[in-house]
Design a protein around this motif. Sequence first.
Motif, short mmCIF file in Angstrom:
data_model
loop_
_atom_site.label_atom_id
_atom_site.label_comp_id
_atom_site.label_asym_id
_atom_site.label_seq_id
_atom_site.Cartn_x
_atom_site.Cartn_y
_atom_site.Cartn_z
N ILE A 62 10.44 30.02 29.74
CA ILE A 62 9.24 29.20 29.98
C ILE A 62 8.37 29.92 30.99
N THR A 63 7.17 30.29 30.59
CA THR A 63 6.27 30.98 31.49
C THR A 63 4.84 30.50 31.25
N THR A 64 3.88 31.24 31.77
CA THR A 64 2.48 30.92 31.52
C THR A 64 1.81 32.15 30.93
N ASP A 65 0.70 31.93 30.26
CA ASP A 65 -0.05 33.05 29.70
C ASP A 65 -1.24 33.33 30.59
N PHE A 66 -2.46 33.08 30.13
CA PHE A 66 -3.64 33.39 30.94
C PHE A 66 -3.80 32.42 32.11
N SER A 67 -3.57 31.16 31.83
CA SER A 67 -3.88 30.10 32.80
C SER A 67 -2.63 29.37 33.27
N GLU A 68 -2.74 28.76 34.44
CA GLU A 68 -1.69 27.85 34.90
C GLU A 68 -1.47 26.74 33.88
N SER A 69 -2.53 26.42 33.14
CA SER A 69 -2.48 25.32 32.17
C SER A 69 -1.92 25.75 30.82
N LEU A 70 -1.77 27.05 30.60
CA LEU A 70 -1.35 27.55 29.28
C LEU A 70 0.11 27.99 29.33
N LEU A 71 0.98 27.11 28.86
CA LEU A 71 2.41 27.40 28.83
C LEU A 71 2.75 28.35 27.70
#
Length: 532
Positions: A62-71
């Motif tokens: 479980i990580t993030t991509d571009f944004s804190e909001s994009l899991l």
Amino acid sequence: MTSTFLTFDARVSAVGKSDFLNSLRNIRRGVEREALRINPNGRLALTPHPSALGSALTHERITTDFSESLLEFITPPESQRKKTIEQLRDLHKFTLNNMGDEWLWPMSMPCFVEDHNEIPLAWYGDSNVGKMKRVYRLGLKNRYGSMMQAIAGVHFNFSLPDEFWQKWATLHGKAHSTEQVSADYFAMIRNYRRFCWLIPYLFGASPALCSSFLTGKSPELPFEKLGKGTVYLPYATSLRMSDLGYTNADQSSLQICYNHLDNYVTLLRKAMETESSRFKQFPAGEGGNWQQLSHNILQIENELYSPVRPKQPTRSMEKPSDALARRGVSYIEVRALDVNPFSEVGIAQSQMDFLDVFMLTCLLIPSGKLSPDELQLTNDNIATTVLYGRKPNIELVRPGQTVTLKNWALELVEYFAEAAKVLDAAYATSDYSASVQLEKDKIIDPELTLSGKLMANMLSENRDNGAVGLELAEQYSTKLRENAYLHDDETVFKQMASDSARAQNEVEAKDTKSFDTFISDYFSEPPAKKNA
């Protein structure tokens, strides 16, 4: 050994024998699914990455991509056919149970975003590697805008086992080696590029988008309006893969070569070393001001927007191109999939079965070298399909001729059917043939495609895509929370979260260099030699 040319039929006959079938049971596959966190009112969740999920820097699942909001949810490589989808459900259940009253947006194109600048960049802590990941994303924001980077997709990872490649080499009168495996993967990639337009036709699910996505843009597309704030193209399949989505004009001049691994790596490295006049305006460390990692066409290899990538797992601080140069191709990353809004985890088992068939077919069909002109045709065919794929009698182009999308797709179905029989025999199932029939039905009737079904849903009641997405988000949140864990349970995920937080602390404690020195050392390391 003398190389042997074999036709598609001869290859199918060979891989249908018991020794090949045994090896095909060890195909490994994995999924990377991206999803925006949203509030129940349909707006982007601006909260930090939930701490209960662990460290976005060091968590393997479980990580993030571009944004804190994009899991981003990542499943490990698995050979059991249905385990991947079950692992995705486990990951989604744990995440939803640990993000309060937020939901997951079930579409590729973003939900309503009032101000593009409010999209929070992902944060990975105070380590040099964490800062590097953040600066890279700041560079993406400056280069392409935050909205483009808030688009979600699904990546499907596919690899054939070494015992298969050994038999494949023998079949073709070649010596088994890392170089030969890479060459055969590249043959697969070339055919993938030729036929890739079919994936957004079948699995594209972004024919419409919230008009907030277009704020500040002047697209020259004949959008029609729907509901209160939705725009759409009547025959579109995947606006995510159009020029509205992932684009980099400078990359079009690269002419990335898929004929040889060495050339592919060389061109990637060249793009990371060639200054872009377009991106020169943003500071890259001058006076300590980091607005991007470099002024070059690509900051790092991951910035290359492609519907497919040859991959080799990287070691700590190893560049992807160096990993490929040292150890060859390990798996193929299929990157042309929209989030499936009709699946609670963004992809369905039948899609994964079909992708197994698609990738095996790309290997079984003899694959000649791709000329620059033919490579451009593959790009043109994707561009046509994503904007007009469901239009009656829409035509695509292959070397020397035009052909309707429907007729070409039905030609390919004949190949898929033969590959599916092989996989059915290997796995003692009929699921692979069923997946091909399911997709054949969509070729015959475009309204059965994901984009066709989604547009019918919206048009029937003049509904905004946001309303449809919100309804599905709530439905999936409830369903996934109620699911039982099948592989990893709450205790396991909590331990993963704790371990990842501890690992991030260790990374930060080991830093001894300034960030400027760290970046300088990273980019100045000599390119890896083969098998170094």
